[in-house]
Scaffold this active site. Structure first.
Site, PDB file in Angstrom:
ATOM      1  N   GLY A  30     -16.238  14.534   9.075  1.00  0.00           N
ATOM      2  CA  GLY A  30     -15.046  14.011   9.768  1.00  0.00           C
ATOM      3  C   GLY A  30     -13.905  14.972   9.478  1.00  0.00           C
ATOM      4  O   GLY A  30     -13.700  15.361   8.327  1.00  0.00           O
ATOM      5  N   LYS A  31     -13.172  15.359  10.521  1.00  0.00           N
ATOM      6  CA  LYS A  31     -12.148  16.388  10.314  1.00  0.00           C
ATOM      7  C   LYS A  31     -11.118  15.963   9.267  1.00  0.00           C
ATOM      8  O   LYS A  31     -10.678  16.764   8.443  1.00  0.00           O
ATOM      9  CB  LYS A  31     -11.476  16.725  11.644  1.00  0.00           C
ATOM     10  CG  LYS A  31     -12.449  17.389  12.612  1.00  0.00           C
ATOM     11  CD  LYS A  31     -11.793  17.862  13.870  1.00  0.00           C
ATOM     12  CE  LYS A  31     -12.816  18.213  14.942  1.00  0.00           C
ATOM     13  NZ  LYS A  31     -13.797  19.221  14.528  1.00  0.00           N
ATOM     14  N   ASN A  54     -12.801  15.999   5.752  1.00  0.00           N
ATOM     15  CA  ASN A  54     -13.051  17.388   5.338  1.00  0.00           C
ATOM     16  C   ASN A  54     -11.755  18.050   4.871  1.00  0.00           C
ATOM     17  O   ASN A  54     -11.723  18.766   3.869  1.00  0.00           O
ATOM     18  CB  ASN A  54     -13.613  18.207   6.507  1.00  0.00           C
ATOM     19  CG  ASN A  54     -14.951  17.691   6.989  1.00  0.00           C
ATOM     20  OD1 ASN A  54     -15.640  16.990   6.265  1.00  0.00           O
ATOM     21  ND2 ASN A  54     -15.308  18.027   8.226  1.00  0.00           N
ATOM     22  N   ASN A 101      -7.880  26.479  17.355  1.00  0.00           N
ATOM     23  CA  ASN A 101      -8.722  27.660  17.547  1.00  0.00           C
ATOM     24  C   ASN A 101      -8.519  28.145  18.983  1.00  0.00           C
ATOM     25  O   ASN A 101      -7.737  27.553  19.746  1.00  0.00           O
ATOM     26  CB  ASN A 101     -10.193  27.378  17.193  1.00  0.00           C
ATOM     27  CG  ASN A 101     -10.845  26.370  18.127  1.00  0.00           C
ATOM     28  OD1 ASN A 101     -10.414  26.189  19.278  1.00  0.00           O
ATOM     29  ND2 ASN A 101     -11.884  25.702  17.656  1.00  0.00           N
ATOM     30  N   LEU A 123      -9.396  32.272  14.234  1.00  0.00           N
ATOM     31  CA  LEU A 123     -10.172  33.199  15.064  1.00  0.00           C
ATOM     32  C   LEU A 123     -11.600  33.377  14.578  1.00  0.00           C
ATOM     33  O   LEU A 123     -12.248  34.376  14.873  1.00  0.00           O
ATOM     34  CB  LEU A 123      -9.464  34.568  15.075  1.00  0.00           C
ATOM     35  CG  LEU A 123      -8.001  34.567  15.534  1.00  0.00           C
ATOM     36  CD1 LEU A 123      -7.329  35.883  15.176  1.00  0.00           C
ATOM     37  CD2 LEU A 123      -7.919  34.312  17.037  1.00  0.00           C
ATOM     38  N   GLY A 166     -12.863  25.399   9.975  1.00  0.00           N
ATOM     39  CA  GLY A 166     -11.487  25.189  10.449  1.00  0.00           C
ATOM     40  C   GLY A 166     -10.791  24.098   9.640  1.00  0.00           C
ATOM     41  O   GLY A 166      -9.603  24.201   9.320  1.00  0.00           O
ATOM     42  N   ASP A 167     -11.535  23.069   9.290  1.00  0.00           N
ATOM     43  CA  ASP A 167     -10.962  21.983   8.471  1.00  0.00           C
ATOM     44  C   ASP A 167     -10.577  22.508   7.094  1.00  0.00           C
ATOM     45  O   ASP A 167      -9.552  22.132   6.526  1.00  0.00           O
ATOM     46  CB  ASP A 167     -11.971  20.848   8.308  1.00  0.00           C
ATOM     47  CG  ASP A 167     -12.338  20.226   9.635  1.00  0.00           C
ATOM     48  OD1 ASP A 167     -11.506  20.272  10.557  1.00  0.00           O
ATOM     49  OD2 ASP A 167     -13.463  19.707   9.755  1.00  0.00           O
TER      50      ASP A 167
HETATM   51  O1  RIB Z   1     -14.891  19.942  12.039  1.00  0.00           O
HETATM   52  C1  RIB Z   1     -16.166  19.524  11.615  1.00  0.00           C
HETATM   53  C2  RIB Z   1     -16.262  18.048  11.715  1.00  0.00           C
HETATM   54  O2  RIB Z   1     -16.148  17.672  13.079  1.00  0.00           O
HETATM   55  C3  RIB Z   1     -17.567  17.454  11.263  1.00  0.00           C
HETATM   56  O3  RIB Z   1     -17.590  17.139   9.889  1.00  0.00           O
HETATM   57  C4  RIB Z   1     -17.752  16.258  12.180  1.00  0.00           C
HETATM   58  O4  RIB Z   1     -17.706  15.033  11.522  1.00  0.00           O
HETATM   59  C5  RIB Z   1     -16.660  16.377  13.229  1.00  0.00           C
HETATM   60  O5  RIB Z   1     -15.623  15.540  12.968  1.00  0.00           O
END
Ligand code: RIB
Length: 323
Positions: free
Chosen positions: A41-42, A45, A176, A217, A247-248
């Protein structure tokens, strides 16, 4: 300068990750070589990335009442994250992401929002850093962004069109290249290896003075863009296991460093290195690097260059400038 806290408003998902030789084309069935269930989950994370970078981290989100929700909460707590702001909702499932990863580490993600769709408005953040993404309802984020006195960072992922209503209230927008093109209504940004061209396009996302945008990028690093200049920070060469959550990781690590009072110029190499390290582990949240690992790679982050001593790329809004 003393660090305050990073407040994350966002999604919490159970990631079901399948490893494949190649990603399926439309209509194609492919056989997976392995499968894993990992925390993701963003929002979650980014919280793990911020906490492992050393920030006091608060998570606001929602999970379902079942096992997946309690497991996600226990994983976040194990990372030292305060989950007091996570609602446990009866009758809904925890968000789930179905992720396919190919032999080169490229991925495709389908998210079933579940409890994330029921995230409600919360108290505004009075100090530190506010960080959100777009896997939760924009309607819940809007009052938080308009009222918060923290540094406000929005990760425009996924590129939900409604998310643009938040842009005016954001101090730093992180996207992005696909998300940037989607928000600008373009198929793609032309000249996508020319930093001046990307910076010119990214300025189309800025809507008021004092804002900055960052375009991540991938293997080429990150580009920070202000109204009058830009700064490209290359990435470190890595052979990725997968790029899920990179990215997270960038967003969470950057939020932690800005919370310490570092300026964007100084924080960027660390956030970029953190994102590169994240690609070396499987999945998203479990692959977030510690601060020690990042500093081993880039060197200790200096304590003498802070945002208070340099031209501020992001100004903490004064109480008077916010109602
Ligand atoms: O950015 C990666 C995330 O996107 C994953 O962990 C997934 O859960 C989605 O939310």
């Amino acid at each position: 300068m003393t660090a305050l806290a990073v407040h994350i408003f966002g999604s919490i998902n159970l990631d079901i990750i399948t490893s494949l030789e190649h990603l399926p084309r439309p209509g194609e069935t492919v056989l997976a070589t392995a499968t894993a269930r990992l925390p993701g989950g963003k929002g979650a994370n980014q919280a793990v990335a911020a906490s492992r970078m050393g920030a006091e981290t608060y998570m606001v989100g929602a999970v379902g009442e079942g096992d997946a929700g309690s497991w996600m909460l226990s994983r976040l707590k194990a990372d030292g994250i305060d989950v007091g702001g996570v609602a446990v909702l009866p009758g809904v499932d925890t968000g789930t992401a179905y992720i396919a990863v190919d032999a080169h580490g490229e991925n495709q993600i389908i998210v079933v929002q579940g409890a994330n769709a029921f995230l409600r408005d919360s108290l505004p953040v009075s100090e530190g850093v506010l960080l959100a993404q777009l896997e939760v309802p924009v309607a819940a984020l809007l009052p938080i962004f308009t009222k918060s006195k923290a540094i406000r960072i929005l990760n425009g992922a996924p590129a939900v069109a409604e998310g643009k209503t938040l842009f005016e209230y954001v101090d730093l927008l992180i996207v992005n290249q696909h998300e940037m093109a989607a928000f600008l209504g373009l198929d793609a940004v032309q000249g996508n290896d020319d930093m001046a061209v990307i910076a010119g396009a990214a300025r189309g996302l800025l809507c008021r003075e004092g804002q900055a945008a960052i375009v991540t990028l991938g293997a080429a690093g990150a580009l920070a863009v202000w109204a009058d200049r830009h700064l490209h920070v290359p990435s470190l060469p890595v052979i990725p296991v997968d790029t899920i959550g990179a990215g997270d990781c960038f967003c969470g690590a950057l939020a932690a460093l800005l919370d310490e009072g570092r300026c964007l110029e100084d924080a960027l190499p660390y956030a970029t290195a953190a994102a590169a390290l994240c690609t070396l582990g499987q999945g998203a949240a479990p692959a977030m690097p510690t601060r020690e690992a990042v500093e081993d790679l880039v060197g200790p982050s200096s304590t003498d260059r802070t945002a208070t001593e340099y031209a501020l790329p992001i100004k903490k809004p004064s109480a008077a400038s916010l109602s």
